[in-house]
Design an enzyme around this catalytic site. Structure first.
Site, mmCIF file in Angstrom:
data_model
loop_
_atom_site.group_PDB
_atom_site.id
_atom_site.type_symbol
_atom_site.label_atom_id
_atom_site.label_comp_id
_atom_site.label_asym_id
_atom_site.label_seq_id
_atom_site.Cartn_x
_atom_site.Cartn_y
_atom_site.Cartn_z
ATOM 1 N N HIS A 205 -10.030 7.110 -0.706
ATOM 2 C CA HIS A 205 -10.021 6.778 -2.127
ATOM 3 C C HIS A 205 -11.018 5.643 -2.339
ATOM 4 C CE1 HIS A 205 -7.827 3.037 -1.579
ATOM 5 N NE2 HIS A 205 -7.751 2.854 -2.876
ATOM 6 N N TYR B 13 -6.181 1.757 -10.536
ATOM 7 C CA TYR B 13 -5.467 0.493 -10.493
ATOM 8 C C TYR B 13 -6.478 -0.652 -10.453
ATOM 9 C CZ TYR B 13 -6.429 0.523 -5.439
ATOM 10 O OH TYR B 13 -7.055 0.543 -4.207
ATOM 11 N N ASP C 136 27.081 16.008 8.781
ATOM 12 C CA ASP C 136 28.376 16.688 8.764
ATOM 13 C C ASP C 136 28.115 18.114 9.224
ATOM 14 O OD1 ASP C 136 27.100 17.507 6.360
ATOM 15 O OD2 ASP C 136 29.038 17.967 5.447
#
Length: 892
Positions: free
Chosen positions: A233, A288, A591
């Protein structure tokens, strides 16, 4: 940072990689008392040249996966306690703001608030555009609809943090060896024996691969195919901006500057400067921002995925070339190449949001690499194929502190923990992967897809639509297609979610199925409700081949199964028993139903779904040499015929007496269905009369056809996973990984009846200690209430939905129903006392119960709130829904 120039001959633990992950792990292990820890890296230290060197270090804590938020929250607290080489706090708590440019994103930001409340992130807030610009005056408020503000978000320099962590680890005895490339790991008898480096061999019995983008290469040498994908990126820093001239900083006198500059060059003058205002994220454009003094740093995911081949990744050049960065590709900044954002180039989107950057020169720019995994979560834990081999990859600066705290506890004490208790890391466990996920073909494509969607608005039920589908088919796959099944992928399996062939059932049941027109209605069909009601009223057939199945064989198989399981496992051949497996800390590891099929032979069945391989790895790790554990998931086709007419249907295709007296509940028999051999278990996860049928895979399709043909006169219908989830939740049956996992004990989960404290099993000591502690608290007057009790008959019929009445716990599982019978919610939303502001817990699982006539949710609440009749509220999509704690099971 004083490192050593020589490679030691021996160590207890060798960590390969001294980036933010390796340094965090060394810090945590030495804090737990380990002294003989050696960390080796191919680059200099602390600026190794890996992803930690070039990462801007932004830390947004809130994420939909709970694990990531918990890791980030711990990391933030840890980094805040670290002292950088300059004597300043390593963490810059400047806050973080995510902005919305669309109504869809504003709804997403509301979910951010709800997830933050659920996970315990401090003070999450929704902001108006004006409030956003109060914090970030350079943002153009006319471009946004609002923002999500997390005041404790911030930034930490990877290099500063690595240095601080390593210094403290070295003070406690760890050694750090730079400029040393790891070439191999020596293995003997499937156990680690040594780490081979270019400068010598280190004898050891434990090694951690913390090499991030290089993790796959080292794993391949050990025949461990890690689905860790390097992706690129873009990051760039503008020239000095006049609007920020008051923030200019000269960082060249920082103690780490020279080291940083030697590796990163001129951009070290910017990268080493911390932000002075909140970090910013524009997810609608996959970008960002953070400040570097008087410069703005711009990160962009807003381009097509770039996936380098791991075989072609270089190391860190001794002359300073970083192996974790590639040359900046201008086309990906100046042109719209992201497949989901084809109309606006990243640079244009950036200049719109922060106009001060328009026309500014991009002084420093590069394509930085990080690692992705198939589900976007870390790849960590003990590798089942090799004793002593651990991995810690696909972990960002944001999460490294918490992830490595959990892993250090795992390595030292057997149970992943953070400061406030155990954390379930099943979705991060390296053993969760299936064989096909290790192929580079799969890892490349899915890594690219994970990159593509990282800032997209993704529904929690979303599954891969085109990429790497149709890999594993059950024997009934083509029959499902003939019935127009809506197929979803899970662990590579193509599984029916519902069947369009059942559309006519809506005429009969449609008035009992409330519409869903919001976020809760995405990836849902009313056919799920129709199928569930049909099973309750008539009969259905469900493909459960993908459930994990293990066969335990050997002369000591019985003793081993008893040690694994919490219940009394003294079984006769043909007996079936529901039980739990706990970890060393008493948390529920799985379980299972256990069937004794022969002398020295047991069949273990569990619903692990996408993390079911963790259970297989766990059982194999615990098994003695005298016992063989076979994964028979793929070799056995499985289905369940269930509903009031199930006995009538099966009686048409077998001569076996299926009456209650001849074939009791929780027993098993082997017989033929027409010409197909089956092992039949008198159990049903739907909670109705039924039989699970197991047969070798080559018989599966024919067995399915036999049962469907026999059930025609009873209107038998195939049903999918959507209906099964509804059926099981209103019966109070737990789903491991959702309302049952390692963070809770059997007693908290209401499964005390499945624990026999007179037997010896893994985790018993921890359960006994917890039991004594809470009992002592009760005797001291701190508790006056006790959990609900039930008779043995009730426990057998409800499958374990109630707690042992002799056990006190501080929190208990609670079954909720929404008071509005037409409303539906989804998982992972906070639960409050009526009008309260502090969450009591969160929704672990939720489905509409069509027989119960209400949405059913399971959560864990403080014991005083878990009593039936207690009123609570669930925050979902910005609205508080009144709910009531109910006695379970809701459907008898």
């Amino acid at each position: 940072m004083e490192t050593t120039d020589s490679v030691p001959n021996q160590a207890d633990t060798v960590i390969v990689g001294a980036g933010i992950v390796g340094c965090n792990l060394a810090y945590q292990l030495t804090q737990l008392g380990r002294e003989d820890v050696v960390v080796v890296d191919q680059g200099p230290m602390p600026t190794t040249g890996g992803s930690s060197t070039h990462a801007p270090g932004i830390m947004f804590q809130t994420a939909e996966p709970k694990e990531l938020s918990q890791f980030a929250d711990y990391s933030r607290k840890l980094y805040s306690e670290l002292e950088g080489a300059d004597g300043q706090q390593a963490y810059n708590e400047v806050g973080g703001i995510e902005v919305a440019r669309s109504e869809e994103r504003m709804a997403f930001l509301q979910r951010r608030v709800e997830h933050a409340n659920a996970w315990g992130i401090e003070d999450p807030q929704l902001l108006s555009p004006e409030e956003v610009t109060d914090h970030l005056p350079l943002v153009d408020e006319s471009r946004i609809l609002g923002g999500y503000y997390s005041p404790t978000d911030g930034q930490v320099s990877g290099v500063v943090a690595c240095d601080a962590l390593a210094r403290e680890a070295m003070e406690r005895g760890a050694e750090f060896v730079p400029h040393t490339r790891t070439e191999d790991v020596e293995v003997e008898d499937a156990s680690v024996r040594a780490v081979v480096t270019e400068n010598g061999t280190i004898d050891c019995e434990e090694v951690v691969v913390a090499t991030n983008i290089w993790a796959r290469q080292l794993g391949e040498k050990l025949d461990v195919h890690l689905p860790v994908t390097p992706v690129e990126h873009q990051y760039t820093m503008t020239e000095s901006l006049s609007e920020m001239e008051d923030s200019a900083v000269d960082i060249t006198d920082h103690p780490l500057f020279e080291n940083y500059e030697n590796v990163s060059g001129e951009k070290a003058k910017r990268l080493l400067v911390g932000p002075d205002r909140p970090i910013l994220r524009d997810q609608d454009n996959a970008m960002y921002y953070r400040t570097h003094g008087d410069s703005y740093g711009i990160g962009s995911y807003n381009h097509e995925p770039i996936v380098p081949d791991p075989k072609e990744l270089g190391g860190n050049d001794p002359d300073g070339e970083q192996g974790s960065i590639h040359e900046f590709t201008d086309v990906h900044m100046d042109t719209a190449t992201h497949p989901d954002r084809p109309h606006k180039a990243p640079r244009r989107a950036s200049d719109e949001l922060v106009p001060a950057t328009e026309g500014a020169e991009l002084e420093h720019k590069y394509n930085g690499m990080f690692a992705e995994s198939p589900n976007g979560l870390p790849v960590m834990g003990p590798v089942r194929k090799c004793e002593g081999l651990w991995t810690a990859a696909a972990i960002w600066v944001t999460h490294a502190g918490g992830a490595m705290k959990a892993m250090a506890e795992w390595m030292e004490n057997g149970v992943p923990r953070l400061e406030d208790g155990p954390i379930d890391v099943s979705q991060c466990n390296v053993n969760r992967f299936d064989e096909h996920e290790g192929s580079w073909d799969f890892a490349r494509d899915i890594g690219a897809e994970e990159y593509r969607i990282v800032y997209n608005i993704m529904h929690p039920k979303w599954v891969w639509e085109d990429m790497q589908r149709d890999i594993r088919r059950t024997p009934m796959y083509h029959t499902h297609r003939e019935h127009d099944a809506e197929m979803w992928a899970s662990a590579g399996w193509e599984e029916p979610q519902w069947f369009e062939s059942n559309a006519d059932l809506l005429e009969e049941y449609g008035d009992r199925i409330p519409d869903r027109d919001g976020w809760e209605g995405v990836y849902w069909s009313p056919l799920e409700g129709a199928e569930a009601l049909h099973v309750r009223n008539k009969v259905g057939l469900h493909d459960m081949t993908s459930f994990n199945k293990m066969e335990v064989v050997g002369s000591e198989a019985g003793e081993f199964v008893q040690r694994l399981c919490t219940n009394d496992m003294d079984l006769d051949v043909g007996d079936v028993r529901y039980t739990l497996m706990c970890n060393e800390g008493g948390g529920v590891r799985a379980d299972i139903t256990v069937t004794r099929t022969d002398e020295g032979r047991y069949l273990l069945l569990t619903t692990g779904r996408e993390v079911g391989n963790n259970h297989v790895a766990w059982v194999r790790h615990q098994s003695p040499d005298s016992v063989v554990v076979n994964d028979v998931t793929s070799s056995l086709a499985a289905m369940v015929c269930t509903g009031p007419d199930a006995r009538n249907v099966l009686s048409k295709v077998t001569d076996v007496d299926l009456s209650d007296d001849a074939f009791p509940f929780f027993t098993s028999q082997q017989f033929f269905v027409k010409n197909v051999p089956v092992t039949a278990l008198r159990v049903s996860y739907a909670g109705e009369l039924g039989w699970e049928l197991y047969t070798p895979s080559e018989y599966g399709e024919r067995l399915w056809e036999h049962v469907l043909d026999a059930g025609a006169e009873y209107d038998i219908r195939p049903y999918g996973n959507g209906a099964l989830d509804s059926l099981r939740i209103e019966k109070g049956f737990r789903l491991w990984g959702e309302d049952l996992h390692t963070e809770h004990t059997p007693f908290e989960a209401g499964l005390g009846w499945a624990v026999d404290m007179d037997t010896e099993f893994i985790g018993k000591a921890a359960l006994q200690a917890a039991r004594e502690e809470t009992a002592a608290a009760a005797d001291g007057g701190e508790r006056s209430d006790g959990p609900r009790a039930s008779s043995d008959e009730q426990r057998a019929s409800d499958g374990g939905a109630r707690a042992d009445d002799s056990v006190y716990t501080d929190q208990q599982v609670a079954c909720l129903t929404l008071d509005d019978g037409d409303a539906t919610i989804l998982d992972d939303r906070p639960v409050f006392a009526p009008g309260g502001d502090e969450s009591l817990g969160y929704v672990h699982s939720a489905e509409y119960g069509y027989t119960a006539g209400a949405c059913v949710a399971y959560t864990y609440l403080p014991s005083e709130y878990a009593e039936p009749g207690t009123d609570v509220e669930v925050l979902f999509e910005g609205e508080r829904y009144a709910a009531t704690v109910r006695e379970e099971p809701l459907v008898a």
